[in-house]
Write an enzyme that holds these catalytic residues in place. Structure first.
Site, PDB file in Angstrom:
ATOM      1  N   ASP A   1     -14.071 -29.365  32.754  1.00  0.00           N
ATOM      2  CA  ASP A   1     -15.243 -30.248  32.782  1.00  0.00           C
ATOM      3  C   ASP A   1     -15.320 -31.190  33.972  1.00  0.00           C
ATOM      4  O   ASP A   1     -16.406 -31.451  34.492  1.00  0.00           O
ATOM      5  CB  ASP A   1     -15.316 -31.065  31.489  1.00  0.00           C
ATOM      6  CG  ASP A   1     -15.769 -30.217  30.303  1.00  0.00           C
ATOM      7  OD1 ASP A   1     -16.694 -29.403  30.480  1.00  0.00           O
ATOM      8  OD2 ASP A   1     -15.211 -30.371  29.201  1.00  0.00           O
TER       9      ASP A   1
ATOM     10  N   TYR B   1     -20.074 -31.898  23.329  1.00  0.00           N
ATOM     11  CA  TYR B   1     -18.917 -32.733  22.980  1.00  0.00           C
ATOM     12  C   TYR B   1     -19.025 -34.128  23.566  1.00  0.00           C
ATOM     13  O   TYR B   1     -19.504 -34.297  24.674  1.00  0.00           O
ATOM     14  CB  TYR B   1     -17.624 -32.094  23.498  1.00  0.00           C
ATOM     15  CG  TYR B   1     -16.816 -31.445  22.411  1.00  0.00           C
ATOM     16  CD1 TYR B   1     -16.040 -32.229  21.554  1.00  0.00           C
ATOM     17  CD2 TYR B   1     -16.835 -30.080  22.205  1.00  0.00           C
ATOM     18  CE1 TYR B   1     -15.298 -31.650  20.539  1.00  0.00           C
ATOM     19  CE2 TYR B   1     -16.101 -29.490  21.192  1.00  0.00           C
ATOM     20  CZ  TYR B   1     -15.329 -30.278  20.360  1.00  0.00           C
ATOM     21  OH  TYR B   1     -14.603 -29.716  19.359  1.00  0.00           O
TER      22      TYR B   1
END
Lengths: 717, 717
Positions: free
Chosen positions: B360, B448
């Site tokens: 990420d 998330y």
């Protein structure tokens, strides 16, 4: 110490059976046990009380089958016993007097409003310093029955009189007095700790023994940092004779007193005193959101549970249930949970240290060591307090005020959240604060303080946290700098200050967790996470993880050592209760940081504490199997531990089962632990897993400014 | 969605490069990028702001060598670049524009009041969709130099324009539109997520690719629970062409929308809405005890550190120092600490899932995903907020308001304590409350939400905690009950609701921790805890534990896999700074619960995320080695990771060293995670070990009633 010139003993009383009980010694040989009435009177304990609860428990009556014995019930037990033939013409000591909980099936059936189940007491008594009896006293009928306990090597928990008697005997010994004087110690400065001997073979068999080591309290309240090293007295608890004196440390100086005191009254004048932070507190101007009904039944958010103090376990949580937010149904989660045993082995095999391998609950009573909590510092201002009522060795009841606190905690944490990118046009930023209900007890087991928290969360999770503070058990040494130590010499610890070694040790605390997930018939499932390799051409990936469910058939299937590289989830499920899409309802135990015992499996302390051989065990429910190191732990040989029971390998599938988890700490002391240790803590969780159809706090509200209080500094009011 | 009938794209803007960026698609093909002035103007962001900070940063000036680039500096960079020959006649995109931190030695020497060190920007630029340059822009001289970066397989972080361009291209594609219509989806209900492709061999080489999968938002804001399963579009990021459409899930229904929304506005009318708890808050009527000087320098209790937002790392803590309570000296602890990379592999090797192996930070920018915090729920009312300033792909600066919060937290915990038995005559019950300083950021990486907390404690401990919330990445299925699933079929996850599978996945987050214990020359010591057997006759004990110190000479000595049955403490020490009794000053890293990657070491995602091969690594300091998966992560082959660097096995003894710790989670979803997950968290600690001569909070005061606030419910005021 304003009284240090008085020549007298100040004596261990019924209020305190501190493990390694501190025996403050003064030279005059007179003492007086407090009268019972004082023990029940708030005024005499005023320094130890918060103002919240009336402390007169004389008129308490039980409301629930699991409520602990009341003062009137303790007195009835005492009266029944004293008139029974077994005790008529004999000297005896009661090592424990507790509620004998009714059979689980009866408790589960019982409903509020119904007649209370027959009240019984379970009593462990020793008669004529020999025979141990486990008795059931029926408080309704007055009947007394002797329970068959079979052969057992160990003795029951120490009584106060065991310790006080020992200490009297010690101070009456000319050898003791001569030895202390030879060490150049002023008897007025002496503080001595009785230490359980453990069991190492023949010399600890067929008689009850205790070891005593002493400290100097000259110049500090923190005598623990001033050991008289290498001096150990061995006493017979029944004959009151000094059996042996080992005096091997005469060349070792007593460490200095400077910089060891930790009391605010002493330190606030210190030029290095910390500038206090601005006041901060958890505030609930509308009061707490929980209620305590009938003294022991706690209700908060969707939780409901019975909470009580216990002399041996400390805190017992029973009948924990959660109201399902979807159905409104009150669902069983746990029938009973408590800390069953501790194991604290020190890692020094030399004469004055090898035996320090404490089993604190079974040897001293974990609950008996739980002192009253400090109402503004042990727990926040919004806390509620619960008192304990215990019995002395002659059966007399006494009150331990403020032994447990219950409070709502908000640390600024987040229950759940999600933000969307604002540019999507969806201005979503949904966040829910996390508020939990904390149940706390602190046992001051001599030098160490164990903070035990049961933290109930709105999402059905229970987090059990153990914090360690207090003082290290330290060893005197001739060294005052590491550069003096020969290369090959093993200190068995860390040099913390001049002449002070913090000895390496472990802590294990084993929890009994009788999970009842939607009823008692449950199974234990090891959900193993395994790597799978893909077949050639199956996927650009070479590997992925799979969750493989293995239902434990018998106890040995559930003897678990945790492995980072062979991980599993550990579920307790109800195989006959399924969610809408077919998952079995369950809770999982989620370990946190922990330590495993590395001692030789054949080492006597490890045999006695064999419950630390694994981190997780599962046993079939049996009311008599609640203590991880056995019923009688003092000098036990380890023939009745969780390990020996589990090795019977009984069936545990789709049965009433008990989950056991042992939380461990390795402690290599460091200078920051001197002279008092910042709290170190670790925890594990009991967490719903497909217990609910969906997130049970989905529909919880956010904090809104309009609901929050308006607070002012005290000075401005 | 009031706008759902408008035929238009709603576009990803400079404000948001959400990972898996949500592309809300509407059918009209017009869009407009927000004007820069709006991005700097508070009013346009009003829904996303707290009221505390003025958000006009136009006049900011740097005060400290580590202060991030100001708006004026961003603009200067932009102007220098645009007039440089490299960019004059070319199209280009800036993938990152950050402060180029001055050399560590210079920063360490610099003192407040001195002239600021020369300000430089580090720029990653792609020119003509081909060449990648790493540039240093000297803001004083206007000089621009091209840094040599060597060969590298990966590409820089995605820009907003990468994603918006892709999306435009996708919606312009007749194939895309036909496929969506064939699935029976109303284009007005479509939400699509761009997903990094990873690297699996030749087909992901020599061109920048992205995959897109779509969801239906009909009937819910939580479109994540409504996947259009088995439909994946592969696009070329530079040619904007749809390269491939994979459509394998036509038989799989889109899961229902009912019971998936999580917004309070929708749920507060629900008959099952939770009764709110009584209001509870952390109150500090005299205000916080910390200060923030010159925008980025935080001072609290004995701590002092520089704190700043970062586009890639999220939060960077620099120059963390602790004032020794004994000497008053401000002592170095950590030069720089931040989350360097994440790795989130999903455990499904099938066509639509195998590639989901996110890195990420390097692919999307962890800080770029950090949305503004909710001032009453993400952080308590007493929080202070810090804004981020970042640059768009054309170099235009914009403000991310309230990206970080700082607050003091008090949960009712205990800093240290000890009770003596009252009967000793020593009425000791000394307890100190535990108050900590929390620094928080939340990155919403698509579905998330990662909550990253840096928790500073008065005893010198730093606890780093990562919480996970938000939505699962779920998979559509034809099943609506487990009993329909053939025995041998692998779901790769848990059936969470009808037609919804929560796919098993892991999370790893790797922290860069440049510890400087009393200066930069440090060593890493593995303090191994080993069982020793006693010799026959040596002791009644058979075994004990010993702590054996092993100083790591080279990097391979410090490649650590944690083992419960071969435990160690891990110290970073300064070998030339000793305590009074001779212990080296140090900090230890204390792991909490964690998970290890079990993927095949030769699996492409594991090669790229090889920093997860161990939990702990130590490398020599090198300013260019800050990213655990390499500088250029997008489609990287993994030739420049922490693992490849560490395998060079450089000397690390008594050198400037960097400690790396990777925190892991295995996540087997359960129904409680649906439709939004209660926060799961884990942490590790950086803890002083013989850093201080003694307990540094020994002299902290207790709470006193007279200092605590008086609070009233809002309604009563």
């Amino acid at each position: 110490m304003e009284a240090r010139n008085l020549l007298r003993f100040l004596f261990l009383s019924l209020i305190s059976v501190a493990a390694f009980v501190l025996v403050l010694t003064f030279l005059q040989l007179s003492y007086q046990l407090p009268r019972t009435v004082e023990l029940l009177d708030c005024a005499t304990n005023s320094a130890w009380r918060a103002s919240r609860n009336p402390c007169n428990h004389a008129l308490d009556t039980p409301h629930h089958p699991l409520d602990p014995l009341t003062i009137r019930e303790f007195e009835k037990v005492r009266s029944i016993l004293s008139s029974h033939e077994l005790f008529e013409s004999s000297s005896y000591a009661l090592h424990s007097v507790d509620l004998e909980e009714p059979e689980k099936t009866l408790v589960l059936k019982w409903k509020k409003g119904e007649t209370l189940l027959p009240r019984k007491a379970s009593v462990v008594a020793r008669v004529d310093s020999k025979s141990v009896y486990v008795l059931t006293v029926d408080l309704g009928t007055g009947n007394l029955t002797v329970r068959e306990t079979g052969e057992h090597s160990g003795y029951p928990m120490l009584t106060v009189e065991d310790v006080t008697g020992t200490t009297l005997a010690l101070f009456a010994s000319a050898d003791f007095n001569r030895t202390i004087v030879q060490r150049g110690i002023d008897l007025a400065d002496l503080a001595c700790l009785p230490i359980s001997t453990g069991w190492y073979g023949k010399s600890e068999e067929n008689r009850r023994l205790i070891k005593v080591q002493c400290y100097s309290m000259d110049g500090t309240a923190n005598f623990y940092m001033r050991p008289i090293e290498g001096l150990t007295f061995l006493l017979d608890l029944d004959t009151k004779q000094v059996v042996e004196i080992s005096d091997t440390g005469r060349n070792i100086p007593i460490p200095k007193a400077a910089d060891t005191d930790y009391r605010y009254s002493v330190l606030q004048e210190d030029p290095h005193a910390m500038k206090p932070l601005n006041p901060i507190s958890i505030e609930q101007p509308k009061g707490p959101s929980f209620t305590v009904e009938d003294k022991y039944l706690v209700k908060w958010a969707n939780w409901e549970f019975h909470l009580k103090p216990d002399a041996r376990a400390g805190v017992i949580v029973s009948l924990a249930k959660f109201r399902d937010p979807d159905t409104g149904e009150l669902r069983d989660v746990m029938y009973k949970g408590f800390s069953s045993e501790l194991f604290v082995p020190y890692m020094d095999p030399t004469d004055a240290w090898y035996f320090k391998t404490y089993l604190d609950a079974g040897e001293y009573g974990f609950g008996l060591q739980a002192m009253p909590l400090d109402p503004l510092n042990d727990c926040p201002r919004n806390a509620y307090y619960m008192d304990g009522v215990f019995a002395a060795a002659d059966g007399t009841p006494y009150v331990r005020p403020n032994m447990i606190c219950v409070f709502e905690s908000y640390a600024g944490d987040i229950g759940w959240r999600h933000s969307e990118s604002p540019i999507t046009g969806m201005e979503i930023r949904e966040v829910r604060p996390k508020v939990t209900l904390m149940v706390r007890m602190v046992a001051s087991v001599g030098n160490y303080d164990y903070i035990v928290d049961w933290d109930f969360q709105t999402d059905g999770l229970i987090r059990v946290k153990v914090g360690l503070s207090g003082m290290l058990m330290v060893k005197g040494t001739t060294y005052d700098n590491i550069n003096q130590i020969p290369n090959q010499e093993n200190l068995h610890g860390t040099l913390l200050s001049e002449n002070v070694i913090g000895v390496i040790h472990d802590h294990y605390i084993s929890f009994y967790l009788d999970m009842d997930i939607d009823g008692s018939e449950n199974s234990f499932v090891n959900v193993n996470i395994k790597r799978q390799q893909t077949s050639p051409g199956e996927s650009p990936r070479k590997s992925y993880l799979e969750a493989i469910r293995n239902v434990a058939k018998t106890e040995k299937d559930a003897q678990i050592k945790l492995k980072l590289y062979d991980p599993s989830e550990f579920h307790v499920i109800n195989p006959s209760k399924k969610t809408r899409v077919g998952n079995p309802a369950g809770y999982k135990i989620v370990p946190g940081a922990t330590a495993a015992s590395l001692l030789d499996l054949e080492d006597p302390p490890q045999i006695r504490a064999a419950f630390t051989n694994n981190q997780i065990w599962v046993t079939p429910y049996n009311q008599s199997e609640q203590w991880a190191a056995g019923m009688f732990v003092y000098q036990s040989h380890g023939e009745d531990t969780l390990a020996t029971r589990s090795d019977r390998d009984r069936a545990i599938e789709n049965k009433d089962i008990v989950l056991w988890y042992t939380l461990g700490f390795h402690h290599i002391p460091c200078q920051e632990d001197f002279p008092i240790m910042p709290t170190v803590s670790s925890s594990f969780q009991l967490k719903p897993v497909n217990f609910f159809e969906r997130n049970p706090i989905l529909r919880s509200p956010p904090n809104l400014e309009k609901d929050l209080p308006v607070c002012k500094p005290v000075a401005s009011v």
